[in-house]
Design an enzyme around this catalytic site. Structure first.
Site, PDB file in Angstrom:
ATOM      1  N   LYS A 101       0.838  -1.209   0.000  1.00 60.21           N
ATOM      2  CA  LYS A 101       0.000   0.000   0.000  1.00 60.21           C
ATOM      3  C   LYS A 101       0.866   1.250   0.000  1.00 60.21           C
ATOM      4  CE  LYS A 101      -0.262  -0.297   4.985  1.00 60.21           C
ATOM      5  NZ  LYS A 101      -0.877  -1.024   6.098  1.00 60.21           N
ATOM      6  N   ARG A 126     -10.965   0.559  14.464  1.00 58.61           N
ATOM      7  CA  ARG A 126     -10.832   1.325  13.236  1.00 58.61           C
ATOM      8  C   ARG A 126     -11.898   0.790  12.292  1.00 58.61           C
ATOM      9  NH1 ARG A 126      -4.908   1.478  10.474  1.00 58.61           N
ATOM     10  NH2 ARG A 126      -5.533  -0.615   9.856  1.00 58.61           N
ATOM     11  N   TYR A 145      15.992  31.824   3.692  1.00 56.62           N
ATOM     12  CA  TYR A 145      14.796  32.585   4.094  1.00 56.62           C
ATOM     13  C   TYR A 145      14.817  32.889   5.584  1.00 56.62           C
ATOM     14  CZ  TYR A 145      12.446  31.420  -0.313  1.00 56.62           C
ATOM     15  OH  TYR A 145      12.095  31.311  -1.618  1.00 56.62           O
ATOM     16  N   MET A 158      11.476  25.157  -0.636  1.00 57.25           N
ATOM     17  CA  MET A 158      10.587  24.211  -1.320  1.00 57.25           C
ATOM     18  C   MET A 158      11.384  23.166  -2.116  1.00 57.25           C
ATOM     19  SD  MET A 158       7.548  24.927  -4.062  1.00 57.25           S
ATOM     20  CE  MET A 158       6.621  26.027  -3.014  1.00 57.25           C
TER      21      MET A 158
END
Ligand SMILES: *Cc1c(COP(=O)(O)O)cnc(C)c1O
Length: 815
Positions: A484, A582, A710, A759
């Site tokens: 998964k 769950r 930054y 980023m």
């Protein structure tokens, strides 16, 4: 002509006694230059004593005729053989034991200190580090790599010769009774015990039993060196001298750790040692090494200088992609004769290219005089069909100059400046040198440069990890692998293909789309969808994806779809909620569930399962057992009511490790396959799968008080060098990993992230690192495990793995 290891005159009468033989061989004098267990070895000659071992898939007795044809005349066998009458055949009960007895006999003829190392973790590292630390002081014979088994130990010890004055051997055992044999062979005078892990990973029923077995290695030693623990104190033989270290209680050597140094107290001395590695396991191994050095009376000044220079130990030879389609075998940190043999064997097995080149430095610490040593090296190179040899160093240059296709350079710099590196093309290159030659520079030049950030996935490591878990399971237990979330971030199709090849029973995906992708890519084995959405039911049926069914509403909707598509009986998998709360059915649903199921042939219950909430948490053992018992009770009830016999499964990765006896019919492996285990102990037995790499794009030299990035959150406290690297939070590196909290590895050294992560980029402080534009950087991988990164992120490895964004290219490889 053989490579002489031994130069041993012995009579068949003596061999009759020591092996011992069943029927005695008539008296004859033999000269043995070698022993062998490998019929393919090039060293099988008329002066070889060949031991025909039997394994599960291999029986060396099948090759004796070939060996005779190659000239071998002396054989130790355990079954009837048919060889010409000039062969001397020593028939014994057990050829492995005979090999061990022979080597024990040989070992007895030498009288110098021998360090014997055992323990659950860290044996090989402590051995290699002691070797790095002591090599300038002694002529050492040590076991190569992790040759520590019932076969590996004798093959290591037989290489002792007159030149050696210190031995370092490791002993590994997998079941009770084995250590006595290894003790006879190693005969350690100084014992070292590294950490003792939990019992279950090594075939022992308790920690105590395991410790007692390991301690047998030291029964004739003069001293045992280890951490001071109550367990060892309880089991150590009374008369064995014990030289101890500890972090927190009185011991011969006391350690205190601060950020990057270790404070050492010994007798009336206190001194600081800079740490080359910071993880707990490394620090424990360093503590063991320092204690051993102090025992051997090595000076404090020497220790302070040598320890910070310790190098990472590569457990295996590393294969890398080189320029111009070359393949590199990087063995740039060791150069003893033993490891050269292993590396050349490995080179011989590589079939990618015909052309094979060896770049080799001067060899130290062989225990031979240079003339003898280089004669042997020359023979090895010629026999292994090496196409050309580049020798670097004064000694090798003068001694090997007569072998064909040989070129030499006095040092690494001269080679790099004068050799046309671009001329390496379509060949396999073994790069092997001792540390002082800095061959990593050659590797860096010849390695294919990636100009991008990539996530490399080692498919062999996945196979290894799968086999590791298989070894923990009964042979009838089925395996389902969870792929998964894009194979936990590692890529699904390539991994699924490998798993199909390994014939796992099921793959598990989270959503139908993931299963569809796999089917489109040609994966045919059964796939279970763990979170099937009603809207995906028709697609699932079209692609033969099997649903997890967790409530009545879903069951009815799915049956409706099966009826519409007329595809009954369709396999389904019932999920029970035994405590996770769950998804899943509970007891109160069983009346309706079994009524519906008993009246339909639209679906067939293939498996029933539940999921554990705390299989990795030892303190919650009682809760896990309660979940398991609830599951057993409920499934018995459903089976009884429906008269069915479905596959039952409840264990995930840590369940296999901690609750092995409840493996039932199938287990579901996830994280472990990707190289992350339940604890340090288990991690050590798994191989790292994913390596996240990038490169240095630019290096800025900045003055004191200048800032980076930054928000100017990094301010240089001195003149600094800052590397810019093209990987940022959009690639999945947490932004909170910046500002000195996290680090990357550049050339094996830690570079703290300077300032805020951007980023698409981050900056790292390389002031104290020899870093250049184009150098590779590592975010995680073998030398910086995901588990470590996860700790700094304050999360679990699962999240780090699945965070690496899809824009990062995945590169899959096999070694
Ligand atoms: C993800 C998952 C697993 C695998 O868990 P690991 O801890 O990664 O081994 C097993 N079963 C179910 C139901 C899962 O969702």
């Amino acid at each position: 002509m053989g490579i002489f290891w031994l130069n041993m005159k012995i009579t068949s009468g003596t061999l009759n006694e020591i092996l011992p033989t069943i029927a005695s061989v008539p008296e004859k004098e033999l000269t043995l230059l070698d022993i062998s267990i490998d019929s393919r070895s090039l060293r099988n000659t008329e002066n070889t004593l060949f031991f025909a071992l039997k394994g599960t898939n291999h029986n060396a007795h099948d090759y004796l005729t070939d060996l005779y044809a190659k000239g071998v005349r002396y054989f130790v066998v355990s079954q009837q053989v048919n060889l010409p009458s000039d062969a001397l055949v020593f028939k014994v009960d057990d050829t492995l034991r005979a090999l061990q007895r022979f080597v024990a006999f040989y070992r007895k003829t030498y009288h110098f200190p021998v360090i014997g190392i055992t323990g659950s973790n860290g044996k090989t590292i402590v051995k290699e580090w002691l070797n790095q630390l002591l090599a300038p002081l002694y002529n050492i014979i040590k076991s190569p790599k992790s040759y520590n088994s019932q076969v590996g130990v004798p093959l290591s010890v037989i290489a002792i010769n007159e030149e050696h004055n210190l031995g370092i051997f490791e002993a590994g055992i997998s079941k009770p009774g084995e250590m006595d044999f290894l003790e006879e062979i190693i005969q350690p005078t100084i014992g070292i015990l590294t950490n003792i892990g939990p019992a279950h990973n090594e075939g022992f029923s308790s920690k105590e039993e395991k410790l007692q077995e390991k301690l047998k290695l030291f029964k004739n030693s003069e001293v045992l060196i280890s951490e001071k623990t109550d367990l060892i104190a309880a089991y150590k033989p009374e008369k064995l001298q014990w030289f101890t270290w500890s972090f927190n209680q009185p011991a011969h050597v006391r350690f205190e750790k601060s950020v990057s140094t270790l404070k050492v107290n010994y007798l009336d001395k206190t001194f600081m040692v800079d740490l080359p590695f910071n993880d707990l396991a490394s620090i424990e191994n360093i503590a063991t090494c320092i204690t051993a050095l102090l025992y051997l009376n090595v000076s404090v000044d020497y220790i302070k200088k040598a320890v910070p220079r310790l190098q990472t130990v590569q457990m295996r030879l590393q294969v890398k992609k080189g320029i111009n389609d070359c393949l590199l075998i990087d063995d740039s940190y060791s150069s003893d004769y033993q490891s050269l043999k292993i590396a050349l064997d490995f080179l011989e097995q590589q079939k990618t290219h015909q052309q094979k080149t060896v770049i080799l430095s001067d060899i130290f610490q062989s225990g031979f005089l240079p003339e003898v040593l280089y004669q042997k090296v020359g023979q090895l190179l010629t026999q292994n069909h090496v196409s050309r040899v580049i020798g670097i160093g004064d000694k090798i240059g003068s001694y090997l100059k007569d072998i064909p296709q040989f070129q030499s350079f006095p040092d690494t710099e001269t080679f790099l400046n004068n050799f046309n590196l671009k001329s390496f093309r379509n060949e396999t290159i073994l790069i092997k040198g001792s540390r002082s030659f800095l061959f990593e520079k050659i590797v860096a030049e010849l390695e294919e440069k990636t100009h991008e950030t990539v996530l490399e996935i080692n498919l062999d490591a996945i196979s290894h990890n799968l086999n590791f878990y298989k070894s923990k399971l009964k042979s009838a237990t089925k395996i389902m692998v969870m792929v998964k979330a894009f194979g936990y971030g590692n890529g699904s199709y390539e991994i699924a293909k490998l798993l199909a090849h390994h014939q796992v029973s099921y793959l598990g995906v989270a959503f139908a789309d993931e299963g569809v992708e796999l089917r489109k890519a040609g994966i045919k084995i059964p796939i279970i969808v763990m979170n099937p959405e009603n809207s995906a039911f028709s697609t699932m049926i079209a692609y033969q994806l099997e649903p997890e069914i967790y409530n009545m509403q879903e069951l009815k909707a799915f049956m409706q779809e099966v009826e519409n598509q007329n595809s009954h009986p369709y396999p389904i998998h019932l999920k029970l909620n035994t405590g996770m709360n769950r998804l899943g059915f509970t007891e109160k649903d069983f009346d309706e569930l079994t009524t519906v199921l008993s009246q339909t042939d639209l679906v067939k219950v293939e498996t029933i399962f539940s999921h554990l909430a705390t299989s990795d948490i030892p303190q919650e053992r009682a809760f896990t057992l309660k979940q398991i018992h609830t599951f057993q009770k409920w499934t018995a009830d459903i089976k009884e009511r429906l008269k069915i016999n479905p596959v039952l499964h409840i264990l995930n990765t840590s369940g296999i490790y901690n609750f092995n006896e409840y493996q039932m019919d199938m287990v579901r492996i996830g994280i472990g396959l990707y190289g992350v285990g339940n604890d340090v102990e288990e991690d050590a037995q798994l191989q790292n799968v994913a390596t996240l790499k990038s490169v240095v794009l630019q290096i800025n030299e900045i003055e004191k008080d200048e800032t980076v990035g930054y928000g100017r959150r990094f301010k240089a406290t001195k003149k600094s060098r800052i590397a810019t690297i093209p990987i940022g939070y959009a690639d999945g590196i947490r932004r909170s990993y910046g500002n000195g909290k996290g680090y990357v590895l550049i050339n094996g050294k830690k570079a703290a992230i300077a300032g805020t992560i951007c980023m698409d980029m981050l900056m790292a402080d390389v002031t104290d690192i020899d870093a250049n534009i184009g150098d590779e950087i590592l975010v995680f991988g073998n030398d910086l495990r995901i588990t470590e990164v996860a700790k700094i992120w304050e999360t679990i490895p699962y999240e780090v793995m699945t965070s690496i964004s899809h824009r990062v290219k995945r590169v899959f490889y096999k070694e």
